[in-house]
Design an enzyme around this catalytic site. Structure first.
Site, PDB file in Angstrom:
ATOM      1  N   MET A  27       0.841  -1.203   0.000  1.00 16.93           N
ATOM      2  CA  MET A  27       0.000   0.000   0.000  1.00 16.93           C
ATOM      3  C   MET A  27       0.874   1.251   0.000  1.00 16.93           C
ATOM      4  O   MET A  27       0.390   2.346   0.326  1.00 16.93           O
ATOM      5  CB  MET A  27      -0.940  -0.007   1.210  1.00 16.93           C
ATOM      6  CG  MET A  27      -1.922  -1.178   1.140  1.00 16.93           C
ATOM      7  SD  MET A  27      -3.472  -0.856   1.999  1.00 16.93           S
ATOM      8  CE  MET A  27      -2.876  -0.576   3.651  1.00 16.93           C
ATOM      9  N   HIS A  34       9.167  -3.321   3.656  1.00 21.18           N
ATOM     10  CA  HIS A  34       8.712  -3.601   2.288  1.00 21.18           C
ATOM     11  C   HIS A  34       9.902  -3.968   1.405  1.00 21.18           C
ATOM     12  O   HIS A  34       9.828  -4.885   0.576  1.00 21.18           O
ATOM     13  CB  HIS A  34       8.044  -2.361   1.671  1.00 21.18           C
ATOM     14  CG  HIS A  34       6.805  -1.894   2.356  1.00 21.18           C
ATOM     15  ND1 HIS A  34       6.753  -0.709   3.049  1.00 21.18           N
ATOM     16  CD2 HIS A  34       5.562  -2.421   2.438  1.00 21.18           C
ATOM     17  CE1 HIS A  34       5.523  -0.524   3.526  1.00 21.18           C
ATOM     18  NE2 HIS A  34       4.787  -1.548   3.179  1.00 21.18           N
ATOM     19  N   LYS A 146       5.175  -9.874   9.338  1.00 21.53           N
ATOM     20  CA  LYS A 146       4.619  -8.914  10.286  1.00 21.53           C
ATOM     21  C   LYS A 146       3.093  -9.005  10.348  1.00 21.53           C
ATOM     22  O   LYS A 146       2.501  -8.891  11.401  1.00 21.53           O
ATOM     23  CB  LYS A 146       5.023  -7.494   9.905  1.00 21.53           C
ATOM     24  CG  LYS A 146       4.729  -6.637  11.057  1.00 21.53           C
ATOM     25  CD  LYS A 146       4.666  -5.202  11.008  1.00 21.53           C
ATOM     26  CE  LYS A 146       3.770  -4.350  10.283  1.00 21.53           C
ATOM     27  NZ  LYS A 146       2.367  -4.396  10.549  1.00 21.53           N
ATOM     28  N   GLN A 150      -2.717 -12.068   7.946  1.00 23.67           N
ATOM     29  CA  GLN A 150      -2.881 -11.795   6.511  1.00 23.67           C
ATOM     30  C   GLN A 150      -2.175 -12.868   5.672  1.00 23.67           C
ATOM     31  O   GLN A 150      -2.700 -13.320   4.659  1.00 23.67           O
ATOM     32  CB  GLN A 150      -2.306 -10.411   6.201  1.00 23.67           C
ATOM     33  CG  GLN A 150      -2.260 -10.055   4.741  1.00 23.67           C
ATOM     34  CD  GLN A 150      -1.907  -8.595   4.540  1.00 23.67           C
ATOM     35  OE1 GLN A 150      -2.746  -7.727   4.682  1.00 23.67           O
ATOM     36  NE2 GLN A 150      -0.668  -8.317   4.205  1.00 23.67           N
ATOM     37  N   SER A 182       6.443  -0.288  10.226  1.00 23.35           N
ATOM     38  CA  SER A 182       5.082  -0.211   9.696  1.00 23.35           C
ATOM     39  C   SER A 182       4.847   1.202   9.187  1.00 23.35           C
ATOM     40  O   SER A 182       5.340   2.168   9.792  1.00 23.35           O
ATOM     41  CB  SER A 182       4.084  -0.519  10.822  1.00 23.35           C
ATOM     42  OG  SER A 182       2.787  -0.099  10.446  1.00 23.35           O
TER      43      SER A 182
HETATM   44  P1  AMP Z   1       1.462  -2.926   3.481  1.00 23.70           P
HETATM   45  O1  AMP Z   1       1.983  -1.862   2.590  1.00 23.70           O
HETATM   46  O2  AMP Z   1       1.396  -2.539   4.911  1.00 23.70           O
HETATM   47  O3  AMP Z   1       0.186  -3.548   2.960  1.00 23.70           O
HETATM   48  O4  AMP Z   1       2.550  -4.100   3.444  1.00 23.70           O
HETATM   49  C1  AMP Z   1       2.924  -4.694   2.224  1.00 23.70           C
HETATM   50  C2  AMP Z   1       3.694  -5.948   2.518  1.00 23.70           C
HETATM   51  O5  AMP Z   1       4.871  -5.638   3.275  1.00 23.70           O
HETATM   52  C3  AMP Z   1       2.898  -6.965   3.357  1.00 23.70           C
HETATM   53  O6  AMP Z   1       3.179  -8.278   2.875  1.00 23.70           O
HETATM   54  C4  AMP Z   1       3.454  -6.741   4.728  1.00 23.70           C
HETATM   55  O7  AMP Z   1       3.325  -7.868   5.577  1.00 23.70           O
HETATM   56  C5  AMP Z   1       4.912  -6.440   4.431  1.00 23.70           C
HETATM   57  N1  AMP Z   1       5.541  -5.736   5.549  1.00 23.70           N
HETATM   58  C6  AMP Z   1       5.089  -4.612   6.170  1.00 23.70           C
HETATM   59  N2  AMP Z   1       5.899  -4.279   7.195  1.00 23.70           N
HETATM   60  C7  AMP Z   1       6.873  -5.218   7.238  1.00 23.70           C
HETATM   61  C8  AMP Z   1       8.009  -5.442   8.088  1.00 23.70           C
HETATM   62  N3  AMP Z   1       8.307  -4.627   9.102  1.00 23.70           N
HETATM   63  N4  AMP Z   1       8.809  -6.504   7.823  1.00 23.70           N
HETATM   64  C9  AMP Z   1       8.516  -7.347   6.794  1.00 23.70           C
HETATM   65  N5  AMP Z   1       7.469  -7.185   5.960  1.00 23.70           N
HETATM   66  C10 AMP Z   1       6.648  -6.150   6.186  1.00 23.70           C
END
Ligand code: AMP
Length: 274
Positions: A27, A34, A146, A150, A182
């Site tokens: 996102m 990421h 994390k 999901q 995050s």
């Molecule tokens: P998001 O943009 O929050 O939807 O995250 C996109 C992807 O990045 C998802 O698969 C999350 O689980 C992963 N992600 C987010 N934060 C972390 C983190 N600190 N370590 C590893 N993967 C992450």
């Protein structure tokens, strides 16, 4: 890096890039967590695709959709630097044109924890990822540990619907003080940011108690004692990694999971139990 904003552009590009093609859906508001997914895709795949799309379907009516951090220019730069070949960055009308009505419901795995606190959240996640998989048709889907529930939901989606894609889970990337990275950490005030690593500390305390033979209730009490008094706990529990059903005690292939509110900001985290 090539950038596609329409489904037709994306399809045309995704068809010509050599396989295996790794795919990292996000996102945006990208951080090193990421980018760890991109780096793993880079080492394991010939081509790497990413998407940036703030998916309205996975936000509840009172949630932070409008305020969710957005920085497409910065994201493009980070992804290009990390070696992404193709970026799909659609707008809402492209993903959900007039008349779009399909929704994916993965069943009980989405019922507890985040699913209970955020009704409809995992339906939105499963629906957008099902659509992205149909557009990108990757060989490998990269997801972050994390967001443990999901990953369980999306593994179930892939298995139940027979998507021809391999799912890889990438370990959580943390700040030096233990806080899981995050995009929502940006919302924290300096005091909340100071208290936020106690969520990781609470999960460490919980795991340590369980591994020492304590009951689940004792372990949860240890987690709550380690959590900053400034935080409001949502849940702490032990769950099966595959089904996300609560477990009574330590078991092979399980997680300790936790979520807490720091002011308006909800943070979640988890730890694997060997
Ligand atoms: P998001 O943009 O929050 O939807 O995250 C996109 C992807 O990045 C998802 O698969 C999350 O689980 C992963 N992600 C987010 N934060 C972390 C983190 N600190 N370590 C590893 N993967 C992450």
């Amino acid at each position: 890096m090539q950038v596609a904003t329409t489904v037709a552009q994306a399809r045309a590009l995704f068809e010509i890039f050599p396989r295996p093609l790794g795919f990292v859906p996000t996102m945006g508001a990208l951080h090193d967590g990421h980018l760890a997914l991109v780096q793993q895709a880079r080492t394991e795949c010939v081509s790497v695709a990413a998407s940036v799309f703030v998916n309205p379907l996975q936000f509840g009516v009172n949630e932070d959709l409008a305020a969710y951090p957005r920085d497409l220019e910065g994201d493009e730069e980070k992804l290009a630097q990390a070696g992404v070949d193709l970026l799909f960055a659609p707008d809402v009308a492209t993903m959900y044109p007039d008349g779009f009505s399909t929704a994916i419901d993965v069943g009980p795995i989405a019922a507890h924890y985040e699913g209970a606190i955020r009704p409809g959240h995992f339906r939105g996640v499963a629906t957008v990822v099902a659509k992205l998989l149909g557009i990108v048709q990757p060989s490998v889907l990269y997801l972050g540990q994390k967001d443990a529930q999901q990953t369980a939901v999306l593994r179930k989606l892939v298995r139940d619907l027979e998507y021809p894609v391999h799912v890889e889970i990438v370990p959580t990337v943390r700040e030096p003080d233990g806080l899981a990275m995050s995009s929502r950490n940006a919302y924290l005030t300096p005091e909340q940011r100071g208290a936020a690593p106690t969520l990781h500390g609470a999960l460490l305390a919980m795991r340590e108690r369980l591994e020492a033979g304590a009951s689940k209730q004792e372990a949860i009490a240890a987690a709550l004692a380690a959590l900053s008094p400034a935080a409001l706990p949502d849940y702490f529990d032990v769950v099966d990694a595959q089904t996300f059903e609560p477990l009574d005690a330590l078991a092979p292939s399980s997680f300790v999971v936790g979520a807490a509110r720091f002011g308006e900001t909800r943070l979640l985290d988890n730890l694997w139990i060997a």
